[in-house]
Every structure is written in C-alpha cells, then in structure tokens.
Enzyme design. Structure first.
Site, mmCIF file in Angstrom:
data_model
loop_
_atom_site.group_PDB
_atom_site.id
_atom_site.type_symbol
_atom_site.label_atom_id
_atom_site.label_comp_id
_atom_site.label_asym_id
_atom_site.label_seq_id
_atom_site.Cartn_x
_atom_site.Cartn_y
_atom_site.Cartn_z
ATOM 1 C CB SER A 170 -0.987 -0.156 1.163
ATOM 2 O OG SER A 170 -2.110 0.876 1.118
ATOM 3 C CG ASP A 175 -6.911 -3.201 -3.242
ATOM 4 O OD1 ASP A 175 -7.717 -2.370 -2.791
ATOM 5 O OD2 ASP A 175 -5.560 -3.217 -3.149
ATOM 6 C CG HIS A 217 -5.292 -2.481 0.447
ATOM 7 N ND1 HIS A 217 -5.130 -2.464 -0.585
ATOM 8 C CD2 HIS A 217 -4.944 -1.714 1.527
ATOM 9 C CE1 HIS A 217 -4.003 -1.403 -0.568
ATOM 10 N NE2 HIS A 217 -3.840 -1.118 0.796
#
Length: 515
Positions: free
Chosen positions: A303, A366, A424
């Site tokens: 991320s 995602d 995610h």
C-alpha cells in the site's frame, strides 16, 4: 485517493485497536491453527493441499486433517535446494519476469511470499497502544526482530530501523497529547516507525546466491500518513530534494513529503526516512562489495509502503547508493497492493534510464491500485494523450513495472464480502499467492495457513471456524497484581537511534549531512 477511502467516516488513527485501513493495516505476528474436517471437506474437491503449516522455520507444524504437513518456510517447501542461487538474477527481474508469471514460477512465488512477509512484519511490530509512551515505535529490538515477529527462520538481520515524519502537513500525528507527565512522555510526537533495512546472513546468502539488502516499508496507520495518501497533487522530484536531472519527472507530493520529511526537534527524525535508508544501503553495499560479494537491493512494501518502496528504489539508483567503485548492485521492488506514484517521465526514468525493476502484485478487486490518477492514467488513455495532458499540468499518473494480478474470488477459503478493506489486506494477498497457479487455473495451497487471513480481517468463510481479527495481546497488556487490582504495567523500551556514521555515508553520496 479520496475515491478509495470514501467509505471511511473519519481518519483512522492508532488510537483505535482495529482501525479501518485502506492504504495500510495493522496485523499481528504469524500464527496457525487446525482446520476442522468440515472446512477441509468443503474445499478438498478443488484443492489437493489443505495445509495448516507455519511460514517460519522456528515454530512447530500443527496437526492437519488432510493434505501435506509443511514444516519450515514456504520458500523451503516450494523450491529445490540451490535453484534460487542459480537463478537469482532472473527471479530479481533481470528479464522483467517474462515467462514467470502465468503460470507462476514456484521459485518466484516463494520469493514473493517471503518479501511480502517482510512487509507484513512492519505491521506486526508496530506499537498501536495509545496508552504506551512508545506508541508509534517498533515493539521489538533489532537484534531479535525477526524472531519476535514469528520469522525466526528468515535468514536476515535488521541493521537499522527507519523513522518518518511529515511536518509540512502541519497536523498532529496522534489523536491527543496523551503523555503529559515528564516520566510518561511520548517517545516522539511527530515520528513513527516506518520500516527497516535488513541484510541476509552468511548462511542465507549462500542459499540465495548473493548478499541481499532488503528495505521494507510500512503502509498507512497514522494521521500524517493518511494525509500523505490524500495529498494527490504532483511535484517535480528535484523540488523534493531528490536529485534527478529531468525536471519533468513528477511524483505524488504526499508520498514524497513523507519520504523526505524530517523534524530537527526529534532525535529520531532529524534525518529523513530517505536519508536513513540511503545511508544504510550505501554502507552495506560498500561493505559487501569490498569483500568481493555479489549484492542485490530489494525494496518491498504494501500500500503506502509500496509507494515508499518505489521512491526508495528510484532514489537508490539515482544517487548511486547501490554502486561502489567497481560494481553496481541490481535494484528491484516487490510491491503489494500499491497505488500509482508518478507520471510518465517517472516511469521512463525508473525503468529505462535507471534500470530498476518492479513487480506489482494486486488483487483485481482492490481499489487502491487504481489511484491516484483515477481519470488520467495508463488504462484510460493512450500515451500520446497522457503526454499532452501532462504537459498542461493535468496530473497524469501511470503504473510501472510488471504486473501479477490475483483474484480473491478464486480462493474457496474466502467469503463474499462488501468490506473493501479485505480486498486490500496483505495477508489475503499472500494467501492468494500461495494458491495461485495460473489465470483461470485451480487454486491449490502450498503451505501457508489460511487462518492468517483473519489475523486482522473477517475474510475467511465462517465454516472454517476462524474468528475474525483473532490476534490480540493477552488481556491487552493488563496484569493482575497481588492485591487483585488489574493495571497496565509500564515497560521500558530502548528505541534505537541513528548510527553515528550516518553523516559520513550521506556525504559519500554527495548529500548534505543533517544538522
């Protein structure tokens, strides 16, 4: 990135035990459990291996009800001894992973899971306890870091923790100034533990064929990091203190500010995360090149951590931190669920001129990898249109590197959910990697415990009988005293400061030493 987090009603902070995180997540150390016969029977028609093994070499393998019992790391279980040593350059991206992704190469899959676990360790070791004066630091010392996060067989040693600050955003990092007493002062009001630099041991170096320097970056947790995610305007790298001969190379300013930000009032953040990482990589490259060893540099992150890893890999190659007088170490990024970072010129400079390799692992459901640049991006318009818009300052973003797409709907272990944070989740990505064979192929686990998916999520099907968010410290650290009262016992922790030779190695790179 507002589109990716529009479901959040407020900015999550470390004041909550379980924040809803889209660009980051907190997750506990690796664990394992036994699956019931019912849960195994429900998937055995589609999976040959139903395994509840651990992913490290220092923990006992649990009893399983069906399939193989995998003991040791997934890397040990899935690749023949010596194969990685002979193929490490190919696995590290020398040919951009051509022919290795679909169907996936077993050696590559094992390496991706290993570096994914390195990124996961940044979450597992983060101190979320807002009642602790060490909130926001790493819970474990560098000397025992991998053992403490459940990766005692990793074969790497942490050489330096990385701390980040982002004071340009002028926003408090934590919810309230909780620790007002002099004896209970917060270790840092502006800094947080953001990652680490580790290096392979002699034994692991022999197994993998070179001395590997791993730089792992953590995803979003604190308020400052959320603001960095949301600051989507672009700035030239040259304006952010990162040397680049081309002023057209631009990146998302929030990511770059977190990477380059420093706080002279904080002894942990008087060097930026950038300076900390570059100094340590430079020192290690020079050390092992001087011994005649082959060296590689591998950045990894999930991320926001993926964005920082991309910037860091670019920076390492741009400054020459990966080079000594006689050799240059190849630089590679293994990215998990990462957002876009820069414009077309950033991609060109990264891939073509600097020769950095990047492999992005994403779940197709995602939303985070679709931002920033939700409108002007590589999927929406041809390059000629994007360049014209970019020339007008239109905020064009593009992904770079090779892509490995996974689909959580292919796993029979995972349930249908509208919770987009599950899509995610890093542990979910590692679960999908473990079972992936080829696009449209059968999902077949090779040794990673599916229970890990629910460490900080509610993503496993209920019939597997794994509770959601199942890990927490025993009694949340509360201890019963002899008089019967329950108290949170204070525990002293030594926070690792910066090595004394940091300025020296920055000067070797031609960078100004911190004041």
């Amino acid at each position: 990135m507002a589109a990716a987090i529009s479901s959040c009603t407020s900015l999550p902070t470390i004041s909550h035990r379980r924040p809803t995180l889209i660009l980051g997540q907190h997750q506990p150390p690796t664990g394992y459990r036994r699956f019931s016969n019912a849960s195994v029977n429900s998937v055995q028609r589609r999976t040959r291996h139903v395994v509840a093994s651990v992913s490290t070499t220092d923990r006992p393998a649990p009893v399983t009800t069906a399939g193989d019992t995998g003991r040791g790391s997934h890397s040990q279980a899935t690749k023949p001894p010596g194969e990685l040593a002979a193929r490490w350059r190919e696995i590290h991206g020398s040919n951009n992973w051509e022919g290795l992704l679909d169907p996936i190469d077993d050696v590559l899959r094992a390496e991706l899971i290993r570096y994914g676990e390195f990124a996961q360790a940044t979450y597992d070791s983060f101190d979320y306890d807002r009642f602790s004066p060490y909130s926001g630091s790493c819970r474990y010392p560098a000397e025992t870091f991998f053992r403490d996060v459940g990766l005692g067989g990793a074969g790497y040693e942490v050489r330096r923790f990385l701390y980040a600050s982002c004071n340009e955003l002028k926003f408090p990092n934590f919810v309230t100034p909780k620790h007002k007493n002099a004896d209970d002062k917060l270790w840092s009001e502006s800094g947080t533990f953001i990652g680490y630099v580790a290096v392979s041991t002699d034994e692991e170096t022999a197994r993998i064929g070179r001395r590997d320097i791993a730089v792992a970056w953590r995803g979003t947790i604190t308020r400052l990091e959320w603001l960095a995610d949301l600051t989507t305007n672009q700035r030239p790298l040259t304006n952010m203190g990162i040397p680049c001969p081309d002023p057209r190379v631009k990146v998302e300013s929030g990511f770059a500010e977190l990477y380059t930000g420093k706080d002279s009032a904080c002894k942990f953040c008087r060097y930026s995360a950038r300076e900390q990482a570059l100094a340590e990589v430079r020192k290690l490259v020079e050390l092992y090149h001087s011994k005649g060893e082959e060296v590689s540099v591998t950045a990894t992150g999930h991320s926001l951590g993926s964005a920082l890893a991309m910037l860091n890999a670019f920076d390492i190659a741009e400054t020459g931190a990966n080079a000594s007088a006689s050799k240059k170490a190849p630089v590679c990024v293994f990215s998990f669920a990462g957002p876009r970072v820069g414009n077309l010129d950033f991609k060109r400079r990264f891939e073509t001129e600097l020769g950095v390799r990047a492999l992005r692992v994403v779940n197709v459901h995602d939303r985070v990898p679709t931002v920033p640049g939700a409108f002007f991006n590589e999927k929406a318009f041809p390059e000629a249109v994007l360049r014209a818009v970019d020339g007008l300052g239109g905020g064009v973003y593009t992904h770079l590197g090779a892509l490995l797409e996974l689909d959580h709907k292919a796993s029979p272990f995972l349930k249908d959910t509208i919770d987009i944070s599950c899509y995610h989740n890093l542990e979910a990505h590692l679960h999908l990697l473990d079972g992936f064979r080829s696009r449209g192929g059968v999902f077949e686990l090779r040794g990673r415990d599916p229970a890990l998916v629910n460490k900080s999520a509610d993503f496993l099907r209920d019939d597997h009988m794994v509770p959601p968010v199942w890990y927490q410290a025993e009694n949340k650290g509360m201890v019963r005293m002899e008089d019967g009262r329950w108290v949170l016992v204070p525990r002293h922790r030594d926070i690792a400061e910066h090595p004394e030779d940091t300025d020296h190695h920055l000067q070797r790179l031609g960078l100004n030493a911190s004041s």
